[in-house]
Motif scaffolding. Sequence first.
Motif, PDB file in Angstrom:
ATOM      1  N   LEU A   1      -8.492 -38.328 -42.098  1.00 33.58           N
ATOM      2  CA  LEU A   1      -7.587 -37.994 -42.501  1.00 33.58           C
ATOM      3  C   LEU A   1      -8.707 -36.315 -42.421  1.00 33.58           C
ATOM      4  N   PHE A   2      -9.897 -36.684 -42.059  1.00 35.84           N
ATOM      5  CA  PHE A   2     -10.560 -35.483 -41.254  1.00 35.84           C
ATOM      6  C   PHE A   2     -10.492 -35.229 -39.909  1.00 35.84           C
ATOM      7  N   PHE A   3      -9.726 -35.532 -38.853  1.00 38.68           N
ATOM      8  CA  PHE A   3      -9.244 -35.677 -37.552  1.00 38.68           C
ATOM      9  C   PHE A   3      -8.625 -35.029 -37.854  1.00 38.68           C
ATOM     10  N   ILE A   4      -7.491 -35.214 -39.078  1.00 40.33           N
ATOM     11  CA  ILE A   4      -6.125 -34.345 -39.286  1.00 40.33           C
ATOM     12  C   ILE A   4      -6.318 -32.636 -40.063  1.00 40.33           C
ATOM     13  N   GLY A   5      -7.308 -33.124 -40.738  1.00 42.67           N
ATOM     14  CA  GLY A   5      -8.018 -31.490 -40.914  1.00 42.67           C
ATOM     15  C   GLY A   5      -8.358 -30.885 -39.755  1.00 42.67           C
ATOM     16  N   GLY A   6      -9.149 -31.415 -38.673  1.00 41.70           N
ATOM     17  CA  GLY A   6      -9.565 -30.802 -37.972  1.00 41.70           C
ATOM     18  C   GLY A   6      -8.878 -30.226 -36.620  1.00 41.70           C
ATOM     19  N   LEU A   7      -7.714 -30.773 -36.898  1.00 35.63           N
ATOM     20  CA  LEU A   7      -6.532 -30.201 -35.748  1.00 35.63           C
ATOM     21  C   LEU A   7      -5.563 -28.742 -36.748  1.00 35.63           C
ATOM     22  N   ILE A   8      -5.935 -29.052 -38.454  1.00 40.46           N
ATOM     23  CA  ILE A   8      -4.810 -27.890 -39.104  1.00 40.46           C
ATOM     24  C   ILE A   8      -6.496 -27.411 -38.369  1.00 40.46           C
ATOM     25  N   GLY A   9      -7.949 -27.535 -38.348  1.00 37.24           N
ATOM     26  CA  GLY A   9      -8.369 -25.981 -38.240  1.00 37.24           C
ATOM     27  C   GLY A   9      -8.485 -25.270 -36.808  1.00 37.24           C
ATOM     28  N   PHE A  10      -8.282 -26.445 -36.305  1.00 33.16           N
ATOM     29  CA  PHE A  10      -7.966 -26.153 -34.044  1.00 33.16           C
ATOM     30  C   PHE A  10      -6.897 -25.184 -34.823  1.00 33.16           C
ATOM     31  N   VAL A  11      -5.495 -25.526 -35.367  1.00 40.82           N
ATOM     32  CA  VAL A  11      -4.295 -24.452 -35.295  1.00 40.82           C
ATOM     33  C   VAL A  11      -4.481 -23.634 -35.409  1.00 40.82           C
ATOM     34  N   VAL A  12      -5.397 -23.249 -36.398  1.00 43.69           N
ATOM     35  CA  VAL A  12      -5.569 -21.993 -37.084  1.00 43.69           C
ATOM     36  C   VAL A  12      -6.790 -21.339 -35.931  1.00 43.69           C
ATOM     37  N   ASP A  13      -7.952 -21.467 -35.842  1.00 38.99           N
ATOM     38  CA  ASP A  13      -8.983 -21.258 -35.152  1.00 38.99           C
ATOM     39  C   ASP A  13      -8.596 -20.887 -33.410  1.00 38.99           C
ATOM     40  N   ALA A  14      -7.929 -21.510 -32.768  1.00 41.27           N
ATOM     41  CA  ALA A  14      -7.019 -21.245 -31.417  1.00 41.27           C
ATOM     42  C   ALA A  14      -5.903 -19.941 -32.042  1.00 41.27           C
ATOM     43  N   GLY A  15      -5.576 -19.701 -33.004  1.00 43.12           N
ATOM     44  CA  GLY A  15      -3.990 -19.057 -33.408  1.00 43.12           C
ATOM     45  C   GLY A  15      -4.687 -18.028 -33.600  1.00 43.12           C
ATOM     46  N   VAL A  16      -5.833 -17.805 -34.585  1.00 37.81           N
ATOM     47  CA  VAL A  16      -5.888 -16.086 -34.692  1.00 37.81           C
ATOM     48  C   VAL A  16      -6.952 -15.659 -33.420  1.00 37.81           C
ATOM     49  N   VAL A  17      -7.941 -16.195 -33.009  1.00 34.89           N
ATOM     50  CA  VAL A  17      -8.494 -16.189 -31.589  1.00 34.89           C
ATOM     51  C   VAL A  17      -7.348 -15.877 -30.671  1.00 34.89           C
ATOM     52  N   GLN A  18      -6.500 -16.327 -30.252  1.00 31.49           N
ATOM     53  CA  GLN A  18      -5.150 -16.603 -29.099  1.00 31.49           C
ATOM     54  C   GLN A  18      -4.902 -14.586 -29.653  1.00 31.49           C
ATOM     55  N   GLY A  19      -4.333 -14.766 -30.912  1.00 28.32           N
ATOM     56  CA  GLY A  19      -3.985 -13.062 -31.356  1.00 28.32           C
ATOM     57  C   GLY A  19      -4.448 -11.902 -31.510  1.00 28.32           C
ATOM     58  N   LEU A  20      -5.815 -12.166 -32.506  1.00 27.86           N
ATOM     59  CA  LEU A  20      -6.895 -11.286 -31.598  1.00 27.86           C
ATOM     60  C   LEU A  20      -7.694 -10.335 -30.655  1.00 27.86           C
ATOM     61  N   VAL A  21      -7.244 -11.750 -29.578  1.00 30.14           N
ATOM     62  CA  VAL A  21      -7.377 -11.256 -28.235  1.00 30.14           C
ATOM     63  C   VAL A  21      -5.553 -11.189 -27.517  1.00 30.14           C
ATOM     64  N   SER A  22      -5.019 -11.471 -27.580  1.00 27.91           N
ATOM     65  CA  SER A  22      -3.607 -10.846 -26.932  1.00 27.91           C
ATOM     66  C   SER A  22      -2.956  -9.813 -27.329  1.00 27.91           C
ATOM     67  N   PHE A  23      -3.193  -9.478 -28.982  1.00 28.43           N
ATOM     68  CA  PHE A  23      -2.334  -8.842 -29.350  1.00 28.43           C
ATOM     69  C   PHE A  23      -3.172  -7.740 -29.952  1.00 28.43           C
ATOM     70  N   PHE A  24      -4.542  -7.621 -30.077  1.00 26.73           N
ATOM     71  CA  PHE A  24      -5.353  -6.461 -30.422  1.00 26.73           C
ATOM     72  C   PHE A  24      -6.644  -6.229 -30.316  1.00 26.73           C
ATOM     73  N   GLY A  25      -6.628  -7.108 -28.550  1.00 23.01           N
ATOM     74  CA  GLY A  25      -7.565  -6.617 -27.700  1.00 23.01           C
ATOM     75  C   GLY A  25      -9.570  -6.689 -27.681  1.00 23.01           C
ATOM     76  N   MET A  26      -9.257  -7.640 -28.549  1.00 20.61           N
ATOM     77  CA  MET A  26     -10.428  -7.570 -29.340  1.00 20.61           C
ATOM     78  C   MET A  26     -10.874  -8.713 -28.115  1.00 20.61           C
ATOM     79  N   ASP A  27     -12.552  -8.692 -28.146  1.00 20.31           N
ATOM     80  CA  ASP A  27     -13.575  -9.245 -27.232  1.00 20.31           C
ATOM     81  C   ASP A  27     -13.418 -10.899 -27.691  1.00 20.31           C
ATOM     82  N   PRO A  28     -13.099 -11.830 -27.163  1.00 20.34           N
ATOM     83  CA  PRO A  28     -13.255 -13.037 -27.596  1.00 20.34           C
ATOM     84  C   PRO A  28     -14.251 -13.581 -27.746  1.00 20.34           C
ATOM     85  N   TYR A  29     -15.566 -13.137 -27.669  1.00 19.17           N
ATOM     86  CA  TYR A  29     -16.633 -13.553 -28.470  1.00 19.17           C
ATOM     87  C   TYR A  29     -16.629 -13.601 -30.644  1.00 19.17           C
TER      88      TYR A  29
END
Length: 137
Positions: free
Chosen positions: A6-34
């Motif tokens: 269950l913790f692993f599933i939560g981690g996968l959900i967190g990964f999708v949120v984490d990766a999706g948000v950072v990718q969106g901020l970088v790709s669509f808003f030109g934000m610094d990836p750090y």
Amino acid sequence: MRRFGLFFIGGLIGFVVDAGVVQGLVSFFGMDPYLGRVISFSCAATVTWLWNRHTTFADARGQHRWHIEWGRWMAAMSGGALVNYGVYALAVYESSLVRAWPALGVALGSLAAAAFNYTSAQRWVFGGTGNTPKKPL
């Protein structure tokens, strides 16, 4: 094993949120990836706390009100976040592919921090025994 699954599933959900948000901020808003990763990690950590509170460790919570538990979660995940972010930053620095696709760095960092995060959640945030009564949100 069930709890770790269950913790692993939560981690996968967190990964999708984490990766999706950072990718969106970088790709669509030109934000610094750090900087984008700091924001995305905060979003993902909150989502994983909610998942783990209501599924993975639902039988073990009860000693703290939700806001204190969330604060303990964020503090506990900070150690894992340092490992996670360190691996991510190194990957972004070293790889033009990861600079273009920071979600790949998120994956590397997430894998590196998973064991630390599970142990700190089980032992410190939720107490682990399953014998304490639940407190409502």
